[in-house]
Design an enzyme around this catalytic site. Structure first.
Site, short mmCIF file in Angstrom:
data_model
loop_
_atom_site.label_atom_id
_atom_site.label_comp_id
_atom_site.label_asym_id
_atom_site.label_seq_id
_atom_site.Cartn_x
_atom_site.Cartn_y
_atom_site.Cartn_z
N LYS A 17 -1.14 -9.40 2.92
CA LYS A 17 -0.36 -8.93 4.09
C LYS A 17 -1.24 -7.95 4.86
O LYS A 17 -2.00 -7.19 4.25
CB LYS A 17 0.93 -8.23 3.63
CG LYS A 17 1.71 -7.62 4.80
CD LYS A 17 3.06 -7.12 4.38
CE LYS A 17 3.09 -5.69 3.90
NZ LYS A 17 2.57 -4.70 4.87
N ASP A 77 -1.24 -6.15 -0.35
CA ASP A 77 -1.24 -5.49 0.96
C ASP A 77 -2.64 -4.98 1.26
O ASP A 77 -3.19 -4.17 0.49
CB ASP A 77 -0.27 -4.30 0.87
CG ASP A 77 0.37 -3.97 2.19
OD1 ASP A 77 0.08 -4.65 3.18
OD2 ASP A 77 1.19 -3.02 2.21
N GLU A 132 9.62 -4.19 10.25
CA GLU A 132 10.04 -2.91 9.66
C GLU A 132 10.61 -1.98 10.73
O GLU A 132 9.96 -1.73 11.76
CB GLU A 132 8.84 -2.24 8.96
CG GLU A 132 9.21 -0.88 8.36
CD GLU A 132 8.21 -0.34 7.35
OE1 GLU A 132 7.26 -1.05 6.98
OE2 GLU A 132 8.41 0.81 6.93
N ASP A 143 0.84 -1.20 0.00
CA ASP A 143 0.00 0.00 0.00
C ASP A 143 0.88 1.25 0.00
O ASP A 143 0.38 2.38 -0.07
CB ASP A 143 -1.01 0.00 1.16
CG ASP A 143 -0.36 0.07 2.51
OD1 ASP A 143 0.88 -0.08 2.61
OD2 ASP A 143 -1.10 0.28 3.51
N SER A 144 2.20 1.06 0.00
CA SER A 144 3.14 2.16 -0.28
C SER A 144 2.82 2.77 -1.65
O SER A 144 3.21 3.89 -1.96
CB SER A 144 4.59 1.67 -0.24
OG SER A 144 4.72 0.48 -1.00
N GLU A 159 -1.19 -5.39 8.70
CA GLU A 159 -0.33 -4.81 9.74
C GLU A 159 -0.92 -5.05 11.13
O GLU A 159 -2.15 -5.01 11.29
CB GLU A 159 -0.20 -3.30 9.51
CG GLU A 159 0.48 -2.95 8.21
CD GLU A 159 0.65 -1.44 8.00
OE1 GLU A 159 0.34 -0.67 8.93
OE2 GLU A 159 1.09 -1.06 6.91
#
Ligand code: KIV
Length: 308
Positions: A122, A92, A191, A53-54, A124
């Protein structure tokens, strides 16, 4: 000397990543958001591609990853899936696509596979994601966890800053990693956490860890491709190694193109489609040669202006 052709590469699976960890072989991962980049990463032989999602920051120009939507993610996932056949493809999950309810989390995770062509997702967060991870894995969808600097919590974390630098935060991160493994994650991104903590966590886990800003002790590494290529120059985190300066390369290519167009040195005959003389004569015969419009040249225009 006989040359044996290289064995065809096999599609990378979550099991293959685990086997790499067991053999002590580093796992390679990069982000991609489009067809051409996905193709190049596949051809370079990397194990896995994350449609991160960057995307929101490095492609769409948002300040954070928070505004990214499911539709934006799926659009880019489909492009990447068309470009990469071999790497494990991970989509993501964007902010609020898995936090509100377990049902929504499973439905949205499923969309990454059904509509986005991904192999896994993925998300978070640590212990607070246990239920969502269990439910998604229960639906047959592989889940990668993400601990440490979790960009979707940027406001809660007080900025994009290193995490787990004191003992209690480090203990909590280790506990979270074990909980995510127990919940069924096939791998974890770590990260921006201290290198020795990442190494300790990696040794304690059976599943692979993929580090970004977490040192050499992880089982693999990931970078945001736009950072690695020097394509995103709003800011560069300390943990990024730039392997190219594509922003500068792009700027000089665009300047050279502009100059060529303005000097009429592009396109040349080699870039121009032609027709036979017979066809051309027939065309002029059909429209009347006297009707051929003259193309204004800069010099002619200035002469005409001067004559006025
Ligand atoms: O969105 C992303 O690109 C990521 C990587 C930095 C791991 O989450």
């Amino acid at each position: 000397m006989s040359t044996t052709p290289a064995a065809p590469r096999k599609k990378v699976t979550t099991l293959a990543l685990r086997q790499k960890k067991a053999r002590g072989e580093p796992i390679t991962m990069l982000t991609a958001y489009d067809f051409a980049t996905a193709q190049a990463i596949d051809r370079a032989g990397l194990d896995t591609i994350l449609v991160g999602d960057s995307l929101g920051m490095v492609v769409l120009g948002y300040e954070t990853t928070l505004p990214v939507t499911m539709d934006e993610m799926l659009h880019h996932c489909r492009a990447v899936a068309r470009g990469a056949a071999i790497p494990l493809l991970i989509g993501d999950m964007p902010f609020l696509s898995y936090q509100v309810s377990t049902e929504e989390a499973v439905r949205n995770a499923g969309r990454f596979l059904k509509e986005g062509g991904m192999d896994a997702v993925k998300l978070e967060g640590g212990r607070e994601r246990r239920q969502a991870v269990e439910a998604i894995v229960g639906a047959g969808i592989p889940v990668m966890g993400h601990l440490g600097l979790t960009p979707q919590s940027v406001h809660q974390l007080g900025g994009f800053r290193p995490q787990a630098r004191d003992a209690s935060a480090a203990v909590r991160l280790l506990e979270d990693a074990l909980i995510l493994q127990e919940a069924g994650c096939f791998a974890l991104v770590l990260e921006s956490i201290p290198g020795r903590l990442a190494e300790h966590v990696s040794r304690r886990l059976e599943i692979p860890t993929i580090g970004i800003g977490a040192g050499l002790g992880c089982d693999g590494q990931v970078l945001v491709t736009h950072d690695l290529l020097g394509l995103f120059d709003r800011f560069t985190p300390r943990f990024v190694k730039r392997y190219a300066q594509l922003h500068a390369v792009m700027a000089s290519a665009f300047t050279a193109y502009k100059a060529d167009v303005e000097a009429r040195s592009f396109p040349g005959p080699e870039h121009t489609v032609d027709m036979t003389n017979e066809a051309w004569e027939a065309f002029l015969g059909a429209v009347g040669a006297e009707n051929q419009p003259a193309m204004p040249r800069k010099a002619d225009v200035s002469k005409a202006d001067a004559a006025k």
